[in-house]
Design an enzyme around this catalytic site. Structure first.
Site, PDB file in Angstrom:
ATOM      1  NE  ARG A  60     -11.875  -6.266  16.111  1.00  0.00           N
ATOM      2  CZ  ARG A  60     -11.321  -5.097  16.337  1.00  0.00           C
ATOM      3  NH1 ARG A  60     -11.900  -4.241  17.157  1.00  0.00           N
ATOM      4  NH2 ARG A  60     -10.197  -4.745  15.758  1.00  0.00           N
ATOM      5  CD  GLU A  74      -3.115   0.210   2.304  1.00  0.00           C
ATOM      6  OE1 GLU A  74      -3.944  -0.709   2.281  1.00  0.00           O
ATOM      7  OE2 GLU A  74      -2.925   0.929   3.302  1.00  0.00           O
TER       8      GLU A  74
HETATM    9  P1  ADP Z   1      -4.702  -2.950  11.665  1.00  0.00           P
HETATM   10  O1  ADP Z   1      -5.483  -4.106  11.171  1.00  0.00           O
HETATM   11  O2  ADP Z   1      -3.440  -3.353  12.311  1.00  0.00           O
HETATM   12  O3  ADP Z   1      -5.534  -2.027  12.447  1.00  0.00           O
HETATM   13  P2  ADP Z   1      -4.803  -0.931   9.552  1.00  0.00           P
HETATM   14  O4  ADP Z   1      -4.745  -1.199   8.094  1.00  0.00           O
HETATM   15  O5  ADP Z   1      -6.111  -0.528  10.100  1.00  0.00           O
HETATM   16  O6  ADP Z   1      -4.228  -2.189  10.318  1.00  0.00           O
HETATM   17  O7  ADP Z   1      -3.729   0.179   9.867  1.00  0.00           O
HETATM   18  C1  ADP Z   1      -3.395   0.551  11.165  1.00  0.00           C
HETATM   19  C2  ADP Z   1      -2.832   1.970  11.177  1.00  0.00           C
HETATM   20  O8  ADP Z   1      -1.675   2.070  10.335  1.00  0.00           O
HETATM   21  C3  ADP Z   1      -3.766   3.019  10.635  1.00  0.00           C
HETATM   22  O9  ADP Z   1      -4.646   3.483  11.616  1.00  0.00           O
HETATM   23  C4  ADP Z   1      -2.816   4.089  10.171  1.00  0.00           C
HETATM   24  O10 ADP Z   1      -2.387   4.893  11.233  1.00  0.00           O
HETATM   25  C5  ADP Z   1      -1.653   3.301   9.654  1.00  0.00           C
HETATM   26  N1  ADP Z   1      -1.770   3.072   8.211  1.00  0.00           N
HETATM   27  C6  ADP Z   1      -2.325   2.017   7.633  1.00  0.00           C
HETATM   28  N2  ADP Z   1      -2.269   2.102   6.305  1.00  0.00           N
HETATM   29  C7  ADP Z   1      -1.659   3.260   6.026  1.00  0.00           C
HETATM   30  C8  ADP Z   1      -1.276   3.937   4.820  1.00  0.00           C
HETATM   31  N3  ADP Z   1      -1.507   3.412   3.621  1.00  0.00           N
HETATM   32  N4  ADP Z   1      -0.647   5.109   4.929  1.00  0.00           N
HETATM   33  C9  ADP Z   1      -0.372   5.642   6.126  1.00  0.00           C
HETATM   34  N5  ADP Z   1      -0.693   5.066   7.281  1.00  0.00           N
HETATM   35  C10 ADP Z   1      -1.328   3.892   7.238  1.00  0.00           C
HETATM   36  P1  ADP Z   2      -7.794  -2.117  15.606  1.00  0.00           P
HETATM   37  O1  ADP Z   2      -6.532  -1.714  16.269  1.00  0.00           O
HETATM   38  O2  ADP Z   2      -7.697  -3.371  14.810  1.00  0.00           O
HETATM   39  O3  ADP Z   2      -8.461  -1.014  14.869  1.00  0.00           O
HETATM   40  P2  ADP Z   2      -9.065  -1.943  18.174  1.00  0.00           P
HETATM   41  O4  ADP Z   2      -8.511  -0.599  18.290  1.00  0.00           O
HETATM   42  O5  ADP Z   2     -10.501  -2.162  18.440  1.00  0.00           O
HETATM   43  O6  ADP Z   2      -8.811  -2.519  16.730  1.00  0.00           O
HETATM   44  O7  ADP Z   2      -8.170  -2.900  19.110  1.00  0.00           O
HETATM   45  C1  ADP Z   2      -8.242  -4.302  19.106  1.00  0.00           C
HETATM   46  C2  ADP Z   2      -7.042  -4.795  19.880  1.00  0.00           C
HETATM   47  O8  ADP Z   2      -7.310  -4.817  21.274  1.00  0.00           O
HETATM   48  C3  ADP Z   2      -6.651  -6.210  19.613  1.00  0.00           C
HETATM   49  O9  ADP Z   2      -5.910  -6.344  18.456  1.00  0.00           O
HETATM   50  C4  ADP Z   2      -5.825  -6.554  20.848  1.00  0.00           C
HETATM   51  O10 ADP Z   2      -4.485  -6.130  20.745  1.00  0.00           O
HETATM   52  C5  ADP Z   2      -6.475  -5.762  21.914  1.00  0.00           C
HETATM   53  N1  ADP Z   2      -7.281  -6.644  22.781  1.00  0.00           N
HETATM   54  C6  ADP Z   2      -7.875  -7.782  22.463  1.00  0.00           C
HETATM   55  N2  ADP Z   2      -8.565  -8.309  23.480  1.00  0.00           N
HETATM   56  C7  ADP Z   2      -8.388  -7.484  24.507  1.00  0.00           C
HETATM   57  C8  ADP Z   2      -8.875  -7.467  25.856  1.00  0.00           C
HETATM   58  N3  ADP Z   2      -9.685  -8.387  26.324  1.00  0.00           N
HETATM   59  N4  ADP Z   2      -8.520  -6.453  26.651  1.00  0.00           N
HETATM   60  C9  ADP Z   2      -7.723  -5.498  26.180  1.00  0.00           C
HETATM   61  N5  ADP Z   2      -7.259  -5.454  24.913  1.00  0.00           N
HETATM   62  C10 ADP Z   2      -7.577  -6.424  24.081  1.00  0.00           C
END
Ligand code: ADP
Ligand code: ADP
Ligand code: MG
Length: 655
Positions: free
Chosen positions: A302, A209
């Site tokens: 979720r 990406e």
């Molecule tokens: P995850 O599943 O670990 O949450 P995401 O794709 O949602 O992965 O990305 C997590 C974070 O990484 C985003 O909130 C953003 O801050 C950063 N990020 C992801 N993709 C990009 C991108 N293409 N450019 C800049 N920052 C990115």
């Molecule tokens: P994302 O970062 O994918 O956008 P969230 O911000 O909702 O999603 O965070 C989800 C993350 O919370 C999981 O990937 C894990 O690291 C963490 N997590 C999972 N289960 C628990 C729990 N029971 N208590 C605290 N943190 C948790």
């Protein structure tokens, strides 16, 4: 109150397939709705808050997550055994595991979430982006191909251009993601992203990406009932992140144009409709600062960690709505009914050392002070054991205000009031973040924390001094007692003419640093005096606790975990010499490390008589008069309390 017992898919009892704050949060709604709830726990959690709050609890296995909270068979077994008719997966763990959702269905349990097919489709970032493309939702440019050879990926990287991101398709929680700035870094970054993805998700497929240079992370909360109603509950701005993981979240997103806002909602709804989304879910976007183009990142099928900010501005209980939809009932509102009021911000509290590269912190929480007038969603309380097995996020602080400025002010105040004693947390850092002008302005990009704390975060010198002073005062209060205490006369404290107060020199040791503090007590109470001329007095908002040989104090969001004792240098020894009695007294609780004179031996004033070990310091106790050793009340290895009589000295004139 809605009853779910007579719904198309009746729900009377819910198995909460999670732990920590989200398990407690789900049970709170269950209680309010009159739905019974069942907790599950690993051996490490047998005594955890979520277990104590549940109507019933079942053991699912040993501490390791693979054997317990990620163990599908154990979870289904617990649900069956408990007589639950539904399962709420929370977030993390099995919440986005399509096989688990399917296993629930097969076991005749209602899975509180979307269908297994939707979870599977959105669980792959590659599939999700393809679906978004097909639905006409713009995504970040990149490569989504099935050809995963190094050659092909390298060629695609060249085509996309640098900087770019390598992302694990199955990734989450910021893991399996690598930034690559030039071709030379590519092969190695690819290898490490794949290795991390394989071990964390059992799948090493990656996508590439383009890196959005100054991105804001803005996401839209969706909820659908599968009966034609799919609503958005506005957006959340989650741009303050560390290592691609959210630290603060707020709603609404500040400084967002109407054009961008409309696009966000339209695009989220368009994707949700295209995949027939039911239950609560979040569509995540990145948006270059200053642009009006939200680009789809991924969808989380979720409840999100940060769902409370949406609840605070809309007044909706998202878990209630999830249960309602899972029970086969229609949503009770249409889009026009949904209103946002004011501004909400959440801060994630984690047991870690922000001053030490965010090392995880473990141990037992010995004190917990929660803020007044703020929502505090937590999975821990006093006595909770923080182990290395689970997530470091132990609580979330959520504030609301009529506008953003009020919410920011409330957050600063609430963080200052919150104290976790016994295990280090990031609260001090969170508090400093909230005070930064850039935070107050709002509209941050994801590089905010690095930009604000380029060399990392550390507590301010003034705050540290204050905490050390408080630790010294607390120690003195515990070990010395009131003005009438014989301590003041006999051991550490000597009355000085000038200030008319009793004083002693203490040493505060924390994190490898030692600070000398003169502690004084007079009619107004204790005062800690530092070499730089600054005094500290007790602060009514301070929280404190004594743990064996440690003093833990907290003020304004910062905590200090210290060993305190009388100084062992000349000043400290003279304090002991000042004891005018002919009995050598333990100046502090400790263990007798050495006895340096035998009974009957003659001693001169100033001779070392014994050593006492406490707080990792060895204190040498000296004779305060000339004489002969009389009775010795202790032996080496004995544990003594402060003020205990150790050795009698018979003065020369009495012989
Ligand atoms: P995850 O599943 O670990 O949450 P995401 O794709 O949602 O992965 O990305 C997590 C974070 O990484 C985003 O909130 C953003 O801050 C950063 N990020 C992801 N993709 C990009 C991108 N293409 N450019 C800049 N920052 C990115
Ligand atoms: P994302 O970062 O994918 O956008 P969230 O911000 O909702 O999603 O965070 C989800 C993350 O919370 C999981 O990937 C894990 O690291 C963490 N997590 C999972 N289960 C628990 C729990 N029971 N208590 C605290 N943190 C948790
Ligand atoms: Mg994400």
């Amino acid at each position: 109150m809605t009853t779910f017992a007579t719904a198309p898919r009746p729900i009377r009892r819910i198995l909460v397939a999670n732990r920590g704050e989200i398990a407690c949060r789900i049970m709170r709604t269950c209680r309010r709705l009159g739905v019974s709830n069942v907790a599950v726990y690993s051996d490490a959690d047998a005594n955890a808050l979520h277990v104590r709050q549940a109507d019933a609890a079942l053991r699912i296995g040993p501490p390791a997550v693979g054997a317990s909270y990620l163990n599908v068979a154990a979870m289904i077994g617990a649900a069956r055994e408990s007589g639950a008719d539904a399962v709420h997966p929370g977030y993390g763990f099995l919440s986005e595991n399509a096989a688990f959702a399917r296993a629930c269905e097969e076991a005749g349990l209602v899975f509180i979430g979307p269908s297994a097919d939707v979870i599977a489709a959105m669980g792959s970032k590659i599939e999700a982006k393809k679906l978004a493309d097909a639905a006409g939702v713009p995504t970040v440019a990149g490569y989504l191909g099935a050809d995963q050879t190094v050659e092909r990926l390298a060629n695609e990287a060249k085509r996309i251009g640098f900087p770019l991101l390598i992302k694990a398709s199955a990734g989450g929680g910021g893991r399996g993601m690598r930034r690559v700035d030039c071709m030379e870094q590519f092969a190695e970054a690819l290898q490490s992203a794949r290795a991390e993805a394989r071990s964390a998700f059992g799948d090493d497929k990656v996508l590439l990406e383009k890196l959005v240079p100054h991105p804001r992370h803005i996401e839209v909360q969706l909820i659908g009932d599968g009966k034609g109603t799919l609503l958005h509950l506005f957006e959340r701005d989650c741009s303050i992140q560390r290592k691609n993981q959210k630290v603060f979240e707020e709603s609404p997103a500040p400084h967002l144009s109407d054009v961008a806002r409309t696009k966000l909602y339209d695009r989220a709804i368009r994707l949700g409709r295209a995949i027939g989304y039911t239950s609560a879910g979040t569509v995540e976007f990145v948006m270059e600062a200053g642009s009006d183009e939200p680009l789809f990142l991924e969808m989380n099928t979720r409840l999100q960690v940060e769902h409370p900010v949406t609840e605070e501005v809309t007044g909706i209980d998202l878990i209630e709505w999830q249960i309602r939809v899972a029970a086969g009932l229609a949503l009770p509102a249409s889009q026009a009914d949904i209103r946002a009021r004011g501004h909400a911000i959440e801060a994630r509290i984690a047991t870690e050392r922000p001053d030490r590269a965010f090392q995880p912190a473990t141990g037992r929480i010995v004190g917990l002070k929660t803020p007044r007038g703020a929502r505090f969603d937590t999975g821990v309380d006093e006595g909770s054991e923080i182990s290395l097995h689970y997530d470091s996020m132990v609580a979330k602080l959520i504030v609301h205000g009529e506008d953003r400025a009020t919410a920011v002010a409330n957050l600063g105040k609430a963080l200052a009031e919150t104290a976790v004693l016994g295990v280090a947390t990031n609260i001090g850092m969170l508090r400093d973040v909230v005070a930064r002008p850039a935070f107050v302005r709002g509209g941050m990009t994801t590089d905010f924390l690095e930009a604000e704390f380029p060399g990392g975060w550390s507590p301010g010198a003034t705050s540290l001094r204050e905490l050390r002073g408080l630790a010294a005062i607390h120690w003195a209060r515990c070990n010395v007692g009131g003005d009438a205490s014989p301590w003041l006369r006999r051991s550490g404290f000597r009355v000085t003419g000038e200030r008319r107060s009793a004083q002693a020199e203490l040493l505060v040791r924390d994190d490898g640093s030692e600070t000398a503090v003169v502690i004084g007590v007079d009619a107004r109470g204790y005062r800690a005096m530092f070499a730089d001329g600054n005094d500290v007095v007790w602060h009514e908002r301070a929280a404190s606790s004594v743990q064996e040989d440690r003093i833990v104090v907290a003020l304004n969001g910062l905590t200090l975990d210290a060993h305190v004792g009388f100084a062992t240098d000349e000043a400290g020894s003279s304090a002991v010499e000042a004891a005018s009695d002919n009995i050598l007294i333990a100046p502090l609780p400790g263990i007798i490390a050495a006895l340096l004179a035998d009974a009957g031996a003659s001693v001169a004033k100033g001779d070392s008589l014994a050593q006492i070990e406490a707080m990792k310091l060895v204190h040498t106790l000296k004779a305060s008069i000339d004489g002969r050793i009389g009775r010795i009340h202790v032996a080496v290895g004995d544990t003594v309390s402060a003020g205990a009589a150790l050795i009698e000295i018979v003065p020369l004139e009495q012989e």
